[in-house]
Design an enzyme around this catalytic site. Structure first.
Site, PDB file in Angstrom:
ATOM      1  N   LYS A  62       0.833  -1.214   0.000  1.00  0.00           N
ATOM      2  CA  LYS A  62       0.000   0.000   0.000  1.00  0.00           C
ATOM      3  C   LYS A  62       0.863   1.258   0.000  1.00  0.00           C
ATOM      4  O   LYS A  62       0.623   2.180  -0.783  1.00  0.00           O
ATOM      5  CB  LYS A  62      -0.914  -0.048   1.234  1.00  0.00           C
ATOM      6  N   SER A  63       1.871   1.298   0.858  1.00  0.00           N
ATOM      7  CA  SER A  63       2.721   2.503   0.938  1.00  0.00           C
ATOM      8  C   SER A  63       3.422   2.759  -0.389  1.00  0.00           C
ATOM      9  O   SER A  63       3.475   3.895  -0.878  1.00  0.00           O
ATOM     10  CB  SER A  63       3.787   2.316   2.015  1.00  0.00           C
ATOM     11  N   ARG A 118       2.888   5.959  -3.369  1.00  0.00           N
ATOM     12  CA  ARG A 118       4.030   6.753  -3.839  1.00  0.00           C
ATOM     13  C   ARG A 118       4.246   6.565  -5.338  1.00  0.00           C
ATOM     14  O   ARG A 118       4.629   7.505  -6.049  1.00  0.00           O
ATOM     15  CB  ARG A 118       5.283   6.370  -3.050  1.00  0.00           C
ATOM     16  N   GLY A 172      -5.160   7.645   5.592  1.00  0.00           N
ATOM     17  CA  GLY A 172      -4.286   8.631   6.228  1.00  0.00           C
ATOM     18  C   GLY A 172      -3.070   8.919   5.375  1.00  0.00           C
ATOM     19  O   GLY A 172      -2.597  10.058   5.300  1.00  0.00           O
ATOM     20  N   SER A 184       7.440   9.385  11.964  1.00  0.00           N
ATOM     21  CA  SER A 184       6.339   9.176  11.022  1.00  0.00           C
ATOM     22  C   SER A 184       6.808   9.312   9.583  1.00  0.00           C
ATOM     23  O   SER A 184       7.264  10.380   9.166  1.00  0.00           O
ATOM     24  CB  SER A 184       5.215  10.188  11.291  1.00  0.00           C
ATOM     25  N   ASP A 194       2.447  -1.206  11.785  1.00  0.00           N
ATOM     26  CA  ASP A 194       1.124  -1.640  11.309  1.00  0.00           C
ATOM     27  C   ASP A 194       0.814  -3.092  11.667  1.00  0.00           C
ATOM     28  O   ASP A 194      -0.292  -3.573  11.413  1.00  0.00           O
ATOM     29  CB  ASP A 194       1.041  -1.474   9.787  1.00  0.00           C
ATOM     30  N   LYS A 213      -4.194   5.305  14.857  1.00  0.00           N
ATOM     31  CA  LYS A 213      -4.286   4.659  13.536  1.00  0.00           C
ATOM     32  C   LYS A 213      -5.763   4.624  13.110  1.00  0.00           C
ATOM     33  O   LYS A 213      -6.570   5.376  13.625  1.00  0.00           O
ATOM     34  CB  LYS A 213      -3.662   3.262  13.608  1.00  0.00           C
ATOM     35  N   ARG A 266      -5.794   1.110  18.188  1.00  0.00           N
ATOM     36  CA  ARG A 266      -5.510  -0.327  18.051  1.00  0.00           C
ATOM     37  C   ARG A 266      -5.147  -0.983  19.377  1.00  0.00           C
ATOM     38  O   ARG A 266      -5.194  -2.212  19.482  1.00  0.00           O
ATOM     39  CB  ARG A 266      -4.411  -0.547  16.994  1.00  0.00           C
TER      40      ARG A 266
HETATM   41  C1  S3P Z   1       2.697   4.818   6.146  1.00  0.00           C
HETATM   42  C2  S3P Z   1       3.332   5.127   7.319  1.00  0.00           C
HETATM   43  C3  S3P Z   1       2.884   4.663   8.636  1.00  0.00           C
HETATM   44  C4  S3P Z   1       1.891   3.506   8.530  1.00  0.00           C
HETATM   45  C5  S3P Z   1       0.864   3.731   7.462  1.00  0.00           C
HETATM   46  C6  S3P Z   1       1.521   3.930   6.112  1.00  0.00           C
HETATM   47  C7  S3P Z   1       3.230   5.350   4.881  1.00  0.00           C
HETATM   48  O1  S3P Z   1       2.262   5.717   9.317  1.00  0.00           O
HETATM   49  O2  S3P Z   1       1.263   3.287   9.766  1.00  0.00           O
HETATM   50  O3  S3P Z   1      -0.015   2.628   7.389  1.00  0.00           O
HETATM   51  O4  S3P Z   1       2.862   4.848   3.807  1.00  0.00           O
HETATM   52  O5  S3P Z   1       4.038   6.293   4.936  1.00  0.00           O
HETATM   53  P1  S3P Z   1       3.121   6.810  10.126  1.00  0.00           P
HETATM   54  O6  S3P Z   1       4.117   7.315   9.203  1.00  0.00           O
HETATM   55  O7  S3P Z   1       2.140   7.848  10.552  1.00  0.00           O
HETATM   56  O8  S3P Z   1       3.704   6.070  11.285  1.00  0.00           O
END
Ligand code: S3P
Length: 439
Positions: free
Chosen positions: A24-25, A29, A101, A174, A323, A350, A354
């Site tokens: 997903k991350s 991007r 988020g 973060s 996560d 989150k 959680r």
């Molecule tokens: C993410 C960063 C994490 C993670 C989120 C995805 C990202 O959050 O918990 O599911 O893709 O950069 P944080 O950067 O707020 O810790």
């Protein structure tokens, strides 16, 4: 129709070689950087979870041509300054980012550097999540961005602000904040530097390098300036998501007779906390066929049944497994002895809180535990009970309790699971395929 209630039965034997949903991350991007690159990028195996679809929608609204064939996407990059220009008559762009988020925080940084106004909204869960962590440093850069009164979405961004690079020491570890500021830095005068208190996922840095964008990494800081452009990547394959693989790693570890291979999983060093934590607990996990997808390391992960013991989770592994804690709590619940987590207050902000949501559900299943503000203490039991638990619309909670069902003596009924589609649309199909009794 998305399934909202999952019902589990115990399972002993798990077998198979599966590829879980794409990362997903990295998917978010990939879209963002392809859209603002010069030229056409082909992304292979993009995650088509609803979080990522929300990011795709943003760029379609901003005039980026995006073609889809199954999970492969062709993105016609418009260059750093090409967004929104086909829709100049629109004064405000409204973007609904659903549950994501990552989309909201990353895009806030990018949109702060544009010439048009944007309003970012989300669903009930996203509307409760803290946004000052991005709006405050972006304001320091000169962005015209405001959150609502409680520091949460909607975010209102005024276009045309003149951004200035800053050096920012992040108060929380973060990757979303880091990435948001780096994206704003692509549009800022001078140098933007982000310093992290602990290493967080570095997909943004790796992907900027894939798009030939110079960055400077020194210790715990990363810097860039706006004088360069991004060059499209002809072939950008996305690894499977280690955060999705984590559910099956724990499943295979706690099931009595399991041998699973998880194919093409991203094993970026900033994401492998789950492997290190499970190994410390006694899990049998082997990495095979290590190779690279672009800048991202990938492996096939073999996992088989093993006896787990409770541990004190090392602090440095917390951001690297942030996560994965819902499913780690499930592993801890059936481990021999006591597991203690501290330093994880981020879990409270989150997609759900959680710590409390997992504590409530695991207590229903007969686990003795002691939640705190920044972690939990879990006393392992031999077998879990069944019962009704609530996922609170949080995809990872729903999948964690699905895994708990493997070792529960009666059915677990999990309510509010529909958001599994945000990150892992074919979770139920794959779970059934390997022998989990869940529907
Ligand atoms: C993410 C960063 C994490 C993670 C989120 C995805 C990202 O959050 O918990 O599911 O893709 O950069 P944080 O950067 O707020 O810790």
């Amino acid at each position: 129709m998305t399934k909202n209630i999952f019902t589990t039965k115990a399972a002993n034997k798990l077998r198979g070689a599966i590829r879980v949903a794409s990362d997903k991350s990295i998917s978010h991007r990939a879209i963002i950087f392809s859209a603002i690159a010069n030229g056409i990028t082909n992304i292979y195996n993009l995650l088509t979870g609803t979080d990522v679809l929300a990011t795709i929608e943003v760029f379609r609204k901003l005039g980026v041509k995006i073609e889809q064939q199954n999970n492969d996407f062709k993105i016609y990059g418009v260059g750093k300054h090409g967004l929104g220009i086909t829709n100049v008559k629109l004064e405000n762009f409204n973007f609904d980012l659903g549950n994501s988020g990552t989309a909201m925080r990353l895009l806030a940084g990018m949109l702060a550097g544009q010439n048009f106004n944007s309003i970012l909204i989300g669903d009930e869960s996203l509307t409760k999540r803290p946004m000052l962590r991005v709006t405050e440093p972006l304001q320091q850069m000169g962005a015209q961005i405001v959150a609502s009164k409680n520091g949460a979405p909607p975010l209102q961004i005024k276009g045309g602000a003149k951004l200035q690079g800053i050096e920012y020491q992040m108060p929380v570890a973060s990757a979303q904040v880091k990435s948001s500021l780096l994206l704003a830095g692509l549009y800022a005068d001078g140098q933007t530097t982000v310093i992290e208190p602990a290493p967080t996922r570095d997909h943004t840095e790796r992907m900027l390098q894939s798009f030939a964008y110079p960055i400077l990494q020194q210790g715990n800081s990363v810097s860039l300036n706006s004088t360069n452009s991004l060059q499209a990547v002809e072939n950008l394959p996305i690894p499977a998501d280690i955060s999705s693989a984590a559910f099956f790693m724990v499943a295979a570890t706690i099931a009595a007779d399991a041998e699973l291979t998880l194919l093409e999983v991203g094993i970026n060093p900033t994401r492998i906390g789950i492997i290190e934590i499970l190994r410390l607990m006694g899990a049998n996990i082997e990495l095979k066929n290590m190779r690279f997808f672009g800048q991202e390391p990938v492996a096939d992960i073999y996992v088989s049944s093993s006896k787990l013991k409770g541990i004190n989770i090392p602090l440095h592994l917390v951001p690297l497994a942030i996560d994965e804690f819902p499913v780690i709590f499930v592993a801890a619940s059936v481990a021999d002895g006591v597991t203690v987590l501290t330093g994880a207050e981020e879990l409270t902000v989150k997609e759900s809180n959680r710590i409390t949501v997992m504590a409530d559900g695991l207590r229903t299943l007969g686990v003795e535990l002691y939640p705190t503000d920044d972690g939990i203490k879990i006393i392992g039991v031999k077998k879990l009970n069944g019962g009704k638990v609530f996922a609170h619309g949080d995809h990872r909670i729903a999948m964690a309790f699905s895994v708990a069902g493997i070792v529960a003596q009666q059915s677990i009924i999990i309510d509010d699971c529909a958001n599994v589609v945000t990150s892992f649309p074919n979770f139920l199909t794959l779970a059934q395929q390997i022998g989990m009794q869940i529907a």
